[in-house]
Design a protein around this motif. Structure first.
Motif, PDB file in Angstrom:
ATOM      1  N   THR A 167       0.828  -1.221   0.000  1.00 58.89           N
ATOM      2  CA  THR A 167       0.000   0.000   0.000  1.00 58.89           C
ATOM      3  C   THR A 167       0.854   1.260   0.000  1.00 58.89           C
ATOM      4  O   THR A 167       0.662   2.171  -0.804  1.00 58.89           O
ATOM      5  CB  THR A 167      -0.884   0.086   1.283  1.00 58.89           C
ATOM      6  N   HIS A 332      -0.104   3.344   6.492  1.00 60.28           N
ATOM      7  CA  HIS A 332      -0.421   2.182   5.641  1.00 60.28           C
ATOM      8  C   HIS A 332      -1.923   1.900   5.655  1.00 60.28           C
ATOM      9  O   HIS A 332      -2.389   1.018   4.965  1.00 60.28           O
ATOM     10  CB  HIS A 332       0.341   0.949   6.131  1.00 60.28           C
ATOM     11  N   PRO A 334      -5.555   1.882   4.718  1.00 59.71           N
ATOM     12  CA  PRO A 334      -6.248   2.237   3.468  1.00 59.71           C
ATOM     13  C   PRO A 334      -7.319   3.309   3.723  1.00 59.71           C
ATOM     14  O   PRO A 334      -7.723   3.537   4.865  1.00 59.71           O
ATOM     15  CB  PRO A 334      -6.907   0.921   3.026  1.00 59.71           C
TER      16      PRO A 334
END
Ligand SMILES: Cc1cc2nc3c(=O)[nH]c(=O)nc-3n(C[C@H](O)[C@H](O)[C@H](O)COP(=O)(O)OP(=O)(O)OC[C@H]3O[C@@H](n4cnc5c(N)ncnc54)[C@H](O)[C@@H]3O)c2cc1C
Length: 496
Positions: A167, A332, A334
């Motif tokens: 990510t 990280h 989302p």
């Protein structure tokens, strides 16, 4: 395996007493070259396109608050660089304890990754899957290690790659990890594997310095990295050099195999400077565009094939202190666009002029002209404020002010074709015996300040008779090689 033959170092014009040298760019590499050259007695003019010194390593200022374009740690194994930093900054260097963590779905994980911390944070089931996937990678590693995903998965296992690398890396580069060359991972995460991280966590591995990312303390100028480069420019001026701001180089005139003059755009109109030597830190693509006469089509096409990732930082001022202990946090999680958050109070107290306030830098990776880049400052401040709240790092109501700094070409991109393009451009520039591309974008290399500076130093030493292969400098540069520099540097005589 037989080693591929390396091209021999190029032959460059020697520096003679009183030679005029033009340095394009007032960032770390340009100012380092200029400083060494004025010390050696050359007549030096630095042409900086913007109003700021320091390039990507500048320190922005807003109502007395100072913040970096991404926090800039000063750490190096290159002795001449370390010496130069201290010579310029003296006791303005402070020592800062490092703390940085990863924010992932509401939990914090140590960064650099520590195996026990990661596994316990992930919970029993996820951890078992991580270990199984790691074992699989060790028994059946991917035989091909061409891209970032293959490189990291072979060392950490696919599952950990998906959680902790994919990510964030894709946010940074804006392309899938399969399109990023393994070389980049090798430069940035050298020697780090899950097994080494476990050994390190258990303190079995004594020589933790072998793991590049694990540095617990770093040096930092009291007023941010820009202070280093402002002080360096002052020294250059004291020694008789010129540092001209708002002089953006548009043309480099060449005659035969030599550069003879440079033209730039200034607030007073176009100006032309003649010189015996030109050191360039401007991006390789722009350098090729500026060459006059234009090089052959294949070189121009290669230069146009070089890509960059751009970057912007939203500085937010909050009416509260001690929000979190980290220097920076990797995001990280989302669902948000922010990639990393700096807390400048934890870099240097002197960066924050008012008590009871915090200055955060929310970093967004983007492409010049995309939706983020073209958003208004007010929209970006609003976005950053909202995301701070979504992540649970601070109540948006605490934000009292904010500003935005955009940095084009912050990252040279290592895609699958960049190497080929760079080799083509390099072969052409090597043929211009008094033109020296140095630095980060100047050589399209993902270098930190120290290696950007080292390429500048080596180029100056080459002008003084040494024979370093400047293109060999990268973050993998071996320690003993760096030690050897000392001897070579002192062998090269400064001009009278
Ligand atoms: C987010 C981020 C975090 C980083 N963190 C660290 C860190 O912690 N530690 C570290 O050591 N390094 C760090 N770096 C790397 C560091 O910023 C660079 O290595 C360093 O600034 C490169 O120096 P340079 O002089 O080669 O290039 P630059 O800093 O890019 O400077 C080049 C200069 O040339 C000027 N210029 C460009 N074109 C022209 C033109 N046509 N005419 C005149 N002038 C021109 C630019 O305006 C600029 O001032 C980081 C980089 C980023 C993006």
């Amino acid at each position: 395996m037989p080693q591929a033959a390396r091209p021999s170092p190029r032959v460059v014009d020697p520096l003679r007493s009183g030679d005029r040298v033009l340095v394009i760019g007032g960032g770390p590499a340009g100012l380092t070259a200029a400083y060494l050259l004025v010390q050696a007695g050359a007549r030096v003019t630095v042409l900086e396109g913007t109003q700021m010194l320091g390039g990507i390593s500048q320190t922005a200022q807003y109502k007395g608050y100072r913040f970096d374009i991404g926090g800039h740690r000063f750490f190096t194994k290159v002795e001449p660089v370390e010496r130069l930093w201290h010579e310029i900054l003296g006791d303005e260097f402070i020592s800062v304890p490092r703390m940085s963590r990863i924010h992932y779905r509401g939990k914090y994980f140590d960064y650099p990754l520590k195996a026990w911390n990661a596994l316990s944070g992930l919970g029993l089931w996820q951890s078992a899957m991580v270990v199984a996937s790691y074992a699989r990678a060790k028994i059946w590693p991917n035989p091909v290690e061409e891209n970032f995903e293959q490189w990291v998965s072979n060392r950490f296992g696919k599952r950990l790659f998906n959680i902790f690398f994919k990510t964030y890396t894709e946010k940074v580069w804006g392309i899938p990890c399969t399109e990023i060359r393994a070389e980049w991972a090798a430069q940035r995460i050298q020697n780090l594997s899950l097994a080494k991280a476990i050994l390190n966590a258990a303190s079995i591995q004594r020589r933790s310095t072998a793991i590049k990312s694990l540095i617990n303390e770093f040096q930092y100028p009291r007023l941010g990295p820009g202070q280093m480069w402002e002080m360096c420019a002052e020294r250059i001026a004291k020694l008789g050099g010129e540092v001209l701001l708002e002089h953006k180089v548009s043309r480099i005139e060449t005659r035969g195999s030599r550069a003879v003059a440079v033209r730039c755009n200034t607030p007073q109109g176009e100006k032309r400077f003649e010189a015996e030597h030109v050191i360039s830190t401007m991006p390789v693509r722009s350098l090729v565009r500026a060459l006059e006469p234009a090089p052959q089509q294949s070189v121009r096409d290669a230069a146009e094939g070089l890509k960059y990732r751009d970057f912007l930082v939203v500085a937010l001022i909050l009416k509260q202190e001690n929000l979190f202990p980290d220097n920076w946090i990797y995001i990280h999680t989302p669902g948000v666009k922010v990639g990393r958050i700096q807390n400048f109070n934890n870099w240097s107290k002197a960066m924050v002029p008012e008590a009871g306030r915090t200055c955060l830098g929310l970093e967004y990776f983007c492409f010049e002209g995309d939706g983020l880049w073209t958003s208004s400052d007010a929209e970006l401040v609003a976005l950053a404020t909202k995301e701070l709240g979504l992540l649970g790092l601070a109540d948006p109501k605490l934000v009292v002010d904010g500003t935005v700094v955009r940095m084009p070409k912050a990252y040279p991109i290592y895609d699958s074709v960049y190497r080929q393009h760079l080799d083509t451009v390099r072969a052409h520039i090597d043929g211009i015996s008094n033109l020296h591309p140095v630095g980060r974008n100047g050589m399209h290399k993902y270098n930190n300040q120290d290696h950007s500076m080292l390429t500048a130093m080596m180029s100056v030493w080459n002008m003084q008779g040494a024979s370093h292969d400047v293109w060999e400098v990268n973050t993998d540069y071996e320690y003993h090689e760096e030690q050897r520099l000392e001897a070579k540097a002192s062998a090269a005589q400064p001009v009278a």
